[in-house]
Motif scaffolding. Structure first.
Motif: not given
Lengths: 282, 317
Positions: A7, A9-11, A13-14, A100, A103-104
């Motif tokens: 999460a 990492r996803a955050g 890149s987000r 999510g 990440g958000y």
């Protein structure tokens, strides 16, 4: 891989994707340039006016103050984006995704801070060419600028998130603008604070804008400029104290308020706001 | 059907806002691979029911288990197994189609199991929902139907075991609606994913669902396949004929036998014979009407009762 690492990492890149989007679309680019350019014109017009007997040009005093003000305004950006994301369902989407929300939020912090750094650069780089008398040759100046900026972000972004959770619609965010402008007016951004009545100075010193302005001035102005400040001191300790207190307050409040807000999000609440938004247009 | 795994188990579900009860004692089950439709007029409590199952709303009372977990306490691992498609999403307008799918898929990678590899490949999914041409388009530039298909793709990106579709075709034009139906049917045909959808569109329910539950006034007033519902509640088929210049009309669940007996009894005296199959639309309207006027509940009024009523009617004439 561990879901939380995933999460984060996803955050990350987000945040990078959102930042890139805001630098490649017309409307957002306009926003990035509008205020810095307006401020540059202001500073340019002030460059020859000197402040009282201090021997300093008003433009020189104002340029770092504006940097501080802009940094504090990232609070408003955070708040506005959070409200907008709640209104259009982005937040609900984050809620419907495993981890999510983590990440958000991380993505939001990165994109808002990144956007701020871009805005500051757009203002500062030409500003340094227009304005003389800044202490920009010293690496110590930049070090101070960096810690003031980082501390300022930690102090203001969580508070922005709290405000964003409290306001229900993008429209009601407008309520935030007026007190914000008032605070800018009393925080010694466009004119040294020492000319204001003492009780107004006390109010200003409660909020982060004044301290961010002061910190930026301490970074970019020559030592002599301290003469126009309260107590003729840069008051770094106090700066850390007040901004630190806001940071602690924000970091305690933000998770509680955000969680409470997120819990109430559902398909029907998003649909309801959409109905309202449509009614306003129609 | 009973042998397969129970995916959703709801018992005695109640929801109360202030002093108004929105749901009274809702109970049902969904099994793995089933397409279950919650049908009902606006305000029937469909969205509330589905939001409770999604874990987005706290219930007032009752037992709810979704994939073996109470959604009110569902953790992120549970979340990874559930896909959600809503009607009012306008989010991520600045993102590009593929970019968004790929990004949202990342969160699921940590929840891969040996049998289920998560997430779906973004390109594969874009193609599956027919958005290949729009793959690099910004989300806000999509048409209503395309946007809805993207929402389905996002709902599926984590390879969910259960998908919730809340009024998925509301506001779509007939072509987009048809495309959407094909998409859902394709998913249902694969057979692993359980699908729970709400709609107030009868034809849609009939077309997509293995089983339909009619919700009205916060109660489930009927539950079964489209054919079963039509038979059970509307009292079956309508048979009309005339004899000696007199008109007759009878409702019966056994229309074939009824007509055979009719001929055995009166032979050539029967004229103008007509048999009309009960349509789901009649069923639905009569159900909702009955529920709203507070007459017999569906469970009490079985087909036999109605047939008996019909015979009495005939005798009376």
């Amino acid at each position: 891989m561990n879901p939380t690492t995933m999460a984060w990492r996803a955050g990350w890149s987000r945040g990078v994707i959102e930042l890139r989007q805001s630098l490649t679309n017309g409307g957002d680019l306009f926003n990035h340039f509008f205020w810095p350019v307006l401020m540059l014109i202001t500073v340019f017009l002030m460059r020859d006016a000197s402040f009282g007997q201090s021997g300093f040009a008003l433009g020189t005093l104002v340029l770092p103050s504006i940097l501080g003000m802009n940094a504090a305004m990232s609070m408003v950006a955070m708040s506005q984006q959070l409200t907008a994301d709640r209104e259009d369902g982005t937040l609900l989407r984050a809620k419907a995704t495993p981890n999510g929300m983590t990440g958000y939020l991380l993505g939001k912090i990165i994109s808002v801070s990144g956007g701020l750094i871009v805005d500051l650069a757009i203002f500062l780089v030409p500003g340094m060419l227009i304005i003389s008398g800044l202490a920009i040759g010293d690496p110590g100046s930049w070090l101070t600028l960096i810690w003031v900026l980082l501390l300022g972000l930690v102090a203001t972004l969580p508070i922005g998130a709290v405000l964003g959770s409290v306001f229900v619609s993008v429209r009601s965010q407008g309520l935030l603008t007026l007190p914000m402008l008032g605070m800018i007016a009393i925080s010694g951004i466009f004119y040294p604070i020492t000319v204001l009545p003492e009780w107004v100075q006390w109010i200003a010193q409660v909020f982060p804008i004044y301290w961010l302005g002061l910190g930026m001035r301490s970074a970019l102005l020559p030592d002599g400029a301290v003469a126009v400040e309260i107590g003729e001191s840069w008051r770094h300790l106090e700066t850390v104290g007040v901004l630190g207190a806001w940071a602690v307050l924000g970091l305690i409040m933000a998770p509680i308020v955000l969680r409470r807000m997120a819990r109430r999000e559902s398909g029907s609440s998003v649909a309801e706001r959409r109905e309202k938004a449509l009614q306003r247009i129609g | 059907m009973t042998t397969s795994e129970v995916v959703v188990d709801v018992g005695g579900l109640r929801m109360r806002y202030g002093t108004t009860d929105v749901l009274h004692d809702v109970s049902f089950r969904a099994h793995q691979g089933e397409v279950l439709c919650l049908l009902g007029p606006n305000g029937a409590g469909k969205t509330t029911t589905i939001e409770i199952m999604e874990g987005f709303r706290m219930r007032s009372a009752g037992r709810v288990e979704v994939l073996g977990t109470d959604p009110a306490h569902g953790d992120e691992q549970w979340r990874a197994k559930v896909g959600i498609v809503l009607q009012s999403w306008r989010d991520h307008g600045k993102w590009r189609v593929r970019e968004l799918l790929e990004h949202l898929g990342r969160y699921y990678a940590a929840y891969s199991t040996e049998s289920i590899k998560r997430p779906w490949d973004a390109d594969h999914l874009v193609a599956a929902v027919g958005l290949t041409e729009q793959t690099d388009k910004k989300v806000r530039m999509l048409s209503g139907g395309q946007r809805r298909r993207l929402d389905v793709a996002i709902g599926l990106v984590g390879r969910p075991e259960l998908v919730f579709l809340d009024e998925p075709t509301a506001g779509l034009d007939p072509v987009a609606r048809r495309g959407f139906h094909e998409l859902v049917q394709g998913l249902a045909d694969e057979g692993d994913t359980t699908i729970l959808l709400t709609t107030h569109d009868l034809t849609e329910a009939e077309k997509l669902a293995d089983r339909i539950m009619v919700l009205d006034g916060g109660r489930i007033i009927a539950d079964g396949t489209a054919a079963e519902l039509a038979r059970q509640i509307a009292g079956g088929d309508e048979v009309r004929w005339s004899r000696d210049g007199q008109l007759f009309r009878v409702s019966t669940t056994e229309s074939t036998r009824f007509v055979r007996e009719l001929f055995q009894r009166y032979g050539e005296a029967i004229e103008n014979l007509e048999v009309r199959r009960a349509s789901l639309e009649d069923t639905y309207l009569s159900l909702v009407h009955r529920a709203e006027t507070g007459a017999n509940t569906a469970a009490e009024a079985s087909g036999e009762d109605l047939a008996a009523e019909a015979s009495r009617e005939e005798v009376a004439r």
